[in-house]
Design a protein around this motif. Structure first.
Motif, PDB file in Angstrom:
ATOM      1  N   HIS A   1       0.814  -1.219   0.000  1.00 36.12           N
ATOM      2  CA  HIS A   1       0.000   0.000   0.000  1.00 36.12           C
ATOM      3  C   HIS A   1       0.850   1.272   0.000  1.00 36.12           C
ATOM      4  CE1 HIS A   1      -3.717  -2.162   0.032  1.00 36.12           C
ATOM      5  NE2 HIS A   1      -3.181  -2.981   0.917  1.00 36.12           N
TER       6      HIS A   1
ATOM      7  N   CYS B   1      -7.291   2.072  -4.974  1.00 42.59           N
ATOM      8  CA  CYS B   1      -6.965   0.827  -4.282  1.00 42.59           C
ATOM      9  C   CYS B   1      -8.045   0.552  -3.229  1.00 42.59           C
ATOM     10  CB  CYS B   1      -5.595   0.975  -3.619  1.00 42.59           C
ATOM     11  SG  CYS B   1      -5.064  -0.481  -2.711  1.00 42.59           S
TER      12      CYS B   1
ATOM     13  N   CYS C   1      -7.660   0.165  -0.261  1.00 48.25           N
ATOM     14  CA  CYS C   1      -7.333   0.847   0.993  1.00 48.25           C
ATOM     15  C   CYS C   1      -7.789   2.305   0.985  1.00 48.25           C
ATOM     16  CB  CYS C   1      -5.832   0.780   1.262  1.00 48.25           C
ATOM     17  SG  CYS C   1      -4.853   1.880   0.236  1.00 48.25           S
TER      18      CYS C   1
ATOM     19  N   GLN D   1      -6.448   4.684  -1.065  1.00 45.02           N
ATOM     20  CA  GLN D   1      -5.454   5.511  -1.777  1.00 45.02           C
ATOM     21  C   GLN D   1      -5.504   5.201  -3.268  1.00 45.02           C
ATOM     22  OE1 GLN D   1      -1.404   6.311   0.234  1.00 45.02           O
ATOM     23  NE2 GLN D   1      -1.703   4.117   0.271  1.00 45.02           N
TER      24      GLN D   1
ATOM     25  N   CYS E   1      -1.562   2.295  -5.451  1.00 44.69           N
ATOM     26  CA  CYS E   1      -0.696   1.503  -4.571  1.00 44.69           C
ATOM     27  C   CYS E   1       0.020   0.416  -5.376  1.00 44.69           C
ATOM     28  CB  CYS E   1      -1.521   0.794  -3.494  1.00 44.69           C
ATOM     29  SG  CYS E   1      -2.243   1.913  -2.313  1.00 44.69           S
TER      30      CYS E   1
HETATM   31 ZN    ZN Z   1      -3.665   0.487  -1.136  1.00 44.56          ZN
END
Ligand code: ZN
Length: 395
Positions: free
Chosen positions: A245, A255, A257, A259, A262
């Motif tokens: 990440h 992504c 997550c 963000q 990544c």
């Molecule tokens: Zn990520």
């Protein structure tokens, strides 16, 4: 079962040394079984009486059992020792859409294995997993199940043993450990898949003497487990090693997550499938296994997509090499079955950036996805040994 780095061990008489001596004896039994007490004494350099005491303890703890009687050319016929085949653990390897549940013995062998489909409902998914475990327990009535090891696509807080970061799983907060323990009445140990895989390599594969290893799992996401200067590193709240990440491109795709761009959005198996779709927009939806097969059958688009994924894996390894300077990087996941395709591309890309010093060896784990199951098993076996050398260190 490898428990300590034998190159570092000094024999002594303190409690720690007693524990280390015990681990040396256990390791010698694992590596040389079946073996007599006399041979254990010769090979370890420990007194016969010390070896006998340790062996009695290992038999009491059910690690070791007495097996065949040897037939030496002359003298007394010694009873040989071997690892206890009846000692097993239940290993669970959780992926976003399915889990594999297996029974694994002390030698790392899989005695049974089943796939369980998972949904976004953690309670219903966990019930399917525990139903499967109960079925396996009934099918192996003679085995002594020591506990349950769970390998997760996320991080586990070492204090609370709750999942704290599993962006690909899409499960709301849920106490997985507590629910499984309550249903199965067995202790549960959970760990990030990459760290568990690394523990499996340290436990079942003999890599004595190597003190700096990074293991990278490539599946739906990209995870890493870090063994630095002879210690497994978990970091504050278990979050160390999230190289997957780190954003390589802030304008890249979103992504899981939250963000953008990544490393895992470029290097995971989902990225490989996306590259194929970009080259063949009209192709039907396929699995990563099918993509690997297509490439082997000579599909040039599939081969190009996998080569691009491999290049991005290699590019990410540059971060790992610069940050940790490991002597070995192990890669786990389905891509290891096509290592002839991935290995050279990964290495070529990773080697484009070096700061000097020796370039690490980049190797596939031997068993692909089985490494994750063995890792889950190693979580329980290692904890049971109470070994201090392998204790996960908080950086
Ligand atoms: Zn990520």
């Amino acid at each position: 079962m490898r428990l300590v780095d034998l190159t570092d061990v000094q024999l002594g008489s303190s409690e720690t040394a007693r524990r280390i001596n015990r681990d040396i004896v256990l390791e010698l039994i694992r590596a040389n079984q079946p073996i007599s007490r006399a041979d254990l004494s010769r090979q370890s350099g420990l007194q016969r009486s010390t070896v006998s005491q340790i062996v009695e303890q290992l038999i009491r703890e059910k690690w070791v059992c007495e097996g065949a009687v040897a037939s030496p050319p002359r003298g007394r016929r010694p009873t040989l020792l071997e690892l206890n085949d009846n000692l097993v653990v239940i290993a669970v390897d959780i992926h976003p859409k399915q889990a594999t549940v297996a029974v694994v013995d002390l030698k790392g062998r899989l005695l049974s294995r089943s796939l369980v489909p998972l949904s976004s409902d953690p309670a219903a998914s966990t019930r399917l997993m525990t139903d499967c475990m109960l079925r396996m327990q009934q099918e192996l009535p003679r085995k002594s199940i020591e506990g349950i090891g769970v390998s997760l696509p996320g991080r586990v807080d070492p204090e609370t043993q709750r999942m704290i970061f599993a962006p690909n799983l899409h499960w709301p907060d849920f106490d997985l450990k507590k629910v499984i323990e309550k249903t199965m009445n067995l202790p549960v140990k959970m760990e990030n898949a990459a760290s568990a895989c690394l523990l499996s390599e340290l436990t079942f594969r003999r890599i004595d003497g190597i003190r700096d290893i990074v293991l990278v799992t490539v599946s739906e996401g990209v995870g890493t487990g870090v063994y630095a200067s002879g210690h497994l590193i978990s970091g504050h709240r278990g979050m160390a090693g999230e190289f997957g990440h780190i954003s390589l491109d802030p304008t890249g795709i979103l992504c899981s997550c939250g963000q953008k761009g990544c490393w895992e959005t470029f290097a995971s198996c989902r990225a490989g499938l996306r590259y194929y779709k970009e080259l063949q927009p009209k192709a039907r939806e396929i699995t990563f296994h099918e993509l690997l097969n297509l490439a082997e059958e000579g599909d040039t688009y599939a081969a190009q997509a996998l080569a691009k994924q491999a290049q991005y894996i290699g590019r990410g390894l540059q971060m790992i090499i610069a940050a940790l300077s490991p002597s070995v990087i192990l890669v786990a996941g389905d891509i290891t079955s096509a290592w002839h395709r991935f290995g050279p591309e990964i290495e070529k890309e990773a080697a484009k950036f070096t700061l000097g010093g020796a370039f690490p060896q980049i190797l596939p784990t031997h068993e692909g996805e089985i490494a994750r199951l063995r890792g889950a098993a190693a979580l329980v076996f290692q904890r049971r040994s109470g070994n201090e050398q392998q204790k996960v260190e908080t950086a």
